[in-house]
Design an enzyme around this catalytic site. Structure first.
Site, PDB file in Angstrom:
ATOM      1  CG  ASN A  16     104.346   0.540  67.669  1.00  0.00           C
ATOM      2  OD1 ASN A  16     104.613   1.333  66.764  1.00  0.00           O
ATOM      3  ND2 ASN A  16     103.752  -0.628  67.448  1.00  0.00           N
ATOM      4  NE  ARG A  67      86.224  -4.139  80.260  1.00  0.00           N
ATOM      5  CZ  ARG A  67      87.254  -4.630  79.580  1.00  0.00           C
ATOM      6  NH1 ARG A  67      88.298  -3.882  79.316  1.00  0.00           N
ATOM      7  NH2 ARG A  67      87.256  -5.875  79.174  1.00  0.00           N
ATOM      8  CG  MET A  92      96.839  -6.172  72.979  1.00  0.00           C
ATOM      9  SD  MET A  92      96.367  -5.067  71.627  1.00  0.00           S
ATOM     10  CE  MET A  92      96.525  -6.157  70.246  1.00  0.00           C
ATOM     11  NE  ARG A  93      92.006  -3.709  81.531  1.00  0.00           N
ATOM     12  CZ  ARG A  93      91.179  -4.630  81.983  1.00  0.00           C
ATOM     13  NH1 ARG A  93      91.351  -5.887  81.674  1.00  0.00           N
ATOM     14  NH2 ARG A  93      90.155  -4.300  82.745  1.00  0.00           N
ATOM     15  CG  ASN A 109      95.519   2.628  69.675  1.00  0.00           C
ATOM     16  OD1 ASN A 109      96.414   1.983  70.228  1.00  0.00           O
ATOM     17  ND2 ASN A 109      94.605   2.047  68.906  1.00  0.00           N
ATOM     18  CG  HIS A 111      94.320  -0.522  64.587  1.00  0.00           C
ATOM     19  ND1 HIS A 111      94.061  -1.531  65.499  1.00  0.00           N
ATOM     20  CD2 HIS A 111      93.747  -0.914  63.424  1.00  0.00           C
ATOM     21  CE1 HIS A 111      93.358  -2.477  64.903  1.00  0.00           C
ATOM     22  NE2 HIS A 111      93.154  -2.130  63.650  1.00  0.00           N
TER      23      HIS A 111
HETATM   24  C1  GAR Z   1     101.265  -3.332  67.073  1.00  0.00           C
HETATM   25  O1  GAR Z   1     101.232  -3.856  65.765  1.00  0.00           O
HETATM   26  C2  GAR Z   1     100.089  -2.403  67.305  1.00  0.00           C
HETATM   27  O2  GAR Z   1      99.736  -1.681  66.157  1.00  0.00           O
HETATM   28  C3  GAR Z   1      98.986  -3.365  67.675  1.00  0.00           C
HETATM   29  O3  GAR Z   1      99.630  -4.296  68.505  1.00  0.00           O
HETATM   30  C4  GAR Z   1     100.999  -4.419  68.113  1.00  0.00           C
HETATM   31  C5  GAR Z   1     101.846  -4.216  69.336  1.00  0.00           C
HETATM   32  O4  GAR Z   1     103.201  -4.442  69.056  1.00  0.00           O
HETATM   33  N1  GAR Z   1      97.895  -2.701  68.317  1.00  0.00           N
HETATM   34  C6  GAR Z   1      96.618  -3.020  68.143  1.00  0.00           C
HETATM   35  O5  GAR Z   1      96.255  -3.964  67.475  1.00  0.00           O
HETATM   36  C7  GAR Z   1      95.631  -2.100  68.841  1.00  0.00           C
HETATM   37  N2  GAR Z   1      94.316  -2.355  68.410  1.00  0.00           N
HETATM   38  P1  GAR Z   1     104.327  -3.815  69.957  1.00  0.00           P
HETATM   39  O6  GAR Z   1     104.026  -4.258  71.406  1.00  0.00           O
HETATM   40  O7  GAR Z   1     105.599  -4.436  69.466  1.00  0.00           O
HETATM   41  O8  GAR Z   1     104.298  -2.332  69.816  1.00  0.00           O
END
Ligand code: GAR
Length: 216
Positions: A16, A67, A92-93, A109, A111
């Protein structure tokens, strides 16, 4: 046009992030990617960002007492860099309510589900288990509760009978790469307002334009 200085926060591969960097290379894109921050030193996305000529920074969460200390340091760095907008991209935090409030309506964000369905992890497996016919992704303003906040854009994909979590994830990810740059474009161009925790898009001509990735 003064481009909005944007930071992207990652923890992993950063696909992303790449889609945002690529979109921001267009001369008329209203945001520039000024900084990529990873909380993991081994995040593959760091190499990709460097190769694209974007400045990177590692803030290893293991090196902070708690944190709050991590978030205070992150906030200080974002301010030193005069960042206007923060994009979480596979970060992821959980962030403290203090940090989230400081960046209220300036932090977004992506998701991999049609929120408010399936916040949290393993969204694709859970969607298949629930038997939903449509799944998808959401870009939203960040609020203290995990994967919640006013929805900016969503894209839905049909669930196929033979889908696995991986095949569904791949189809959803392609949509993430479309709606995330579109949402950043809208925010940086000043076209979003939040009222009663719902997002209005200035100049969106019809509802179809906000249901699928709009051309902005
Ligand atoms: C993506 O699918 C994003 O939507 C998800 O992690 C992946 C990261 O992929 N995010 C979440 O789950 C947030 N709660 P990437 O590092 O290739 O962008």
């Amino acid at each position: 046009m003064q481009k909005k200085r944007t930071a992207i926060l990652i923890s992993g591969r950063g696909s992303n992030m790449s889609s945002l960097i690529k979109a921001a290379q267009a001369p008329d894109f209203p945001a520039e990617i000024s900084l990529v921050v990873s909380n993991r030193p081994d995040a593959a996305g760091l190499t990709v960002a460097k190769a694209a000529g974007v400045r990177t920074m590692v803030l290893n969460h293991r090196e902070f007492a708690d944190r709050i200390a991590f978030d205070a340091s992150l906030d200080a760095h974002l301010r030193i860099e005069s960042i206007d907008i923060v994009c979480l991209a596979g970060f992821m935090r959980l962030l403290t309510p203090w940090l989230v409030e400081r960046w209220r309506n300036r932090m977004i964000n992506v998701h991999p589900s049609l929120l408010p369905s399936f916040p949290g992890l393993d969204t694709h497996g859970r969607a298949l288990e629930a038997g939903v016919r449509f799944h998808g992704c959401t870009v939203h303003f960040v609020r203290p509760e995990m994967d919640s906040g006013p929805i900016i854009l969503q894209s839905a994909v049909p669930v196929q009978l033979d889908d696995t979590p991986d095949s569904l994830a791949a189809r959803v990810l392609r949509q993430e790469h479309i709606i995330y740059p579109s949402a950043l474009n809208l925010l940086a161009a000043g076209r979003l307002t939040v009222e009663d925790e719902r997002v209005a898009i200035e100049g969106a001509r019809m509802s179809a334009e906000v249901m699928v990735a709009p051309r902005v």
